[in-house]
Design a protein around this motif. Sequence first.
Motif, PDB file in Angstrom:
ATOM      1  N   GLY A  57      38.197  26.179  38.029  1.00  0.00           N
ATOM      2  CA  GLY A  57      39.196  26.745  37.125  1.00  0.00           C
ATOM      3  C   GLY A  57      40.230  27.544  37.894  1.00  0.00           C
ATOM      4  O   GLY A  57      41.413  27.498  37.608  1.00  0.00           O
ATOM      5  N   TYR A  58      39.772  28.267  38.907  1.00  0.00           N
ATOM      6  CA  TYR A  58      40.629  29.040  39.796  1.00  0.00           C
ATOM      7  C   TYR A  58      40.101  28.859  41.218  1.00  0.00           C
ATOM      8  O   TYR A  58      38.907  28.737  41.430  1.00  0.00           O
ATOM      9  CB  TYR A  58      40.622  30.526  39.432  1.00  0.00           C
ATOM     10  CG  TYR A  58      41.132  30.793  38.039  1.00  0.00           C
ATOM     11  CD1 TYR A  58      42.485  30.726  37.753  1.00  0.00           C
ATOM     12  CD2 TYR A  58      40.249  31.078  37.011  1.00  0.00           C
ATOM     13  CE1 TYR A  58      42.957  30.943  36.470  1.00  0.00           C
ATOM     14  CE2 TYR A  58      40.706  31.302  35.724  1.00  0.00           C
ATOM     15  CZ  TYR A  58      42.056  31.238  35.461  1.00  0.00           C
ATOM     16  OH  TYR A  58      42.522  31.455  34.194  1.00  0.00           O
ATOM     17  N   GLY A  59      40.983  28.874  42.199  1.00  0.00           N
ATOM     18  CA  GLY A  59      40.567  28.670  43.584  1.00  0.00           C
ATOM     19  C   GLY A  59      40.205  27.214  43.823  1.00  0.00           C
ATOM     20  O   GLY A  59      40.599  26.324  43.059  1.00  0.00           O
ATOM     21  N   SER A  60      39.423  26.971  44.870  1.00  0.00           N
ATOM     22  CA  SER A  60      39.030  25.590  45.159  1.00  0.00           C
ATOM     23  C   SER A  60      37.690  25.557  45.879  1.00  0.00           C
ATOM     24  O   SER A  60      37.305  26.516  46.555  1.00  0.00           O
ATOM     25  CB  SER A  60      40.100  24.894  45.999  1.00  0.00           C
ATOM     26  OG  SER A  60      40.252  25.555  47.231  1.00  0.00           O
ATOM     27  N   PHE A  61      36.998  24.448  45.698  1.00  0.00           N
ATOM     28  CA  PHE A  61      35.768  24.211  46.437  1.00  0.00           C
ATOM     29  C   PHE A  61      36.132  23.809  47.854  1.00  0.00           C
ATOM     30  O   PHE A  61      37.090  23.063  48.069  1.00  0.00           O
ATOM     31  CB  PHE A  61      34.958  23.082  45.800  1.00  0.00           C
ATOM     32  CG  PHE A  61      34.428  23.413  44.437  1.00  0.00           C
ATOM     33  CD1 PHE A  61      33.324  24.232  44.289  1.00  0.00           C
ATOM     34  CD2 PHE A  61      35.024  22.903  43.300  1.00  0.00           C
ATOM     35  CE1 PHE A  61      32.823  24.543  43.034  1.00  0.00           C
ATOM     36  CE2 PHE A  61      34.538  23.195  42.042  1.00  0.00           C
ATOM     37  CZ  PHE A  61      33.439  24.024  41.911  1.00  0.00           C
ATOM     38  N   THR A  62      35.386  24.292  48.860  1.00  0.00           N
ATOM     39  CA  THR A  62      35.600  23.848  50.235  1.00  0.00           C
ATOM     40  C   THR A  62      35.184  22.392  50.351  1.00  0.00           C
ATOM     41  O   THR A  62      35.902  21.575  50.922  1.00  0.00           O
ATOM     42  CB  THR A  62      34.801  24.711  51.229  1.00  0.00           C
ATOM     43  OG1 THR A  62      35.248  26.063  51.088  1.00  0.00           O
ATOM     44  CG2 THR A  62      35.017  24.247  52.654  1.00  0.00           C
ATOM     45  N   SER A  63      34.029  22.060  49.784  1.00  0.00           N
ATOM     46  CA  SER A  63      33.596  20.658  49.771  1.00  0.00           C
ATOM     47  C   SER A  63      32.544  20.452  48.690  1.00  0.00           C
ATOM     48  O   SER A  63      31.808  21.370  48.325  1.00  0.00           O
ATOM     49  CB  SER A  63      33.018  20.246  51.128  1.00  0.00           C
ATOM     50  OG  SER A  63      31.808  20.929  51.366  1.00  0.00           O
TER      51      SER A  63
END
Length: 131
Positions: A7-13
């Motif tokens: 929803g906010y930010g991002s997953f590294t992987s």
Amino acid sequence: TPTYNAGYGSFTSITYGVQSGKYTKVGNMVSINIYIYTSAVTVGTANTAFTMPGLPFTASADSACSLAKLFSWNFGAVTKPINASIGISGTIIYFFNGAYDDTFSSGNYVFGFQGGTADRHFINLTSTYFA
């Protein structure tokens, strides 16, 4: 192909063990079935919520609906059943606890991606909506 988005930010992987999405459209009615399993998740800057974008057709303005069937497993921080809804006039599935909120402003969002064995998440959902 179904994926998770923060929803906010991002997953590294995210490593997916299974990503399966199928649909049938008859007239303006769309039935979907999604099966998704992660074998490893590095959270990175992702926080507060997750969504599943990319429905095959845009939901009509008057067809927001809760999903008919949702089974989830191993969302460690979540103590209540996960609910989900298709956003109005959109192609995104929102995951939440309690009342529907496609802005994540009410605090009813779900964020269960944690470390350790909680890297392995499973969701199977089925729904019908109008395009």
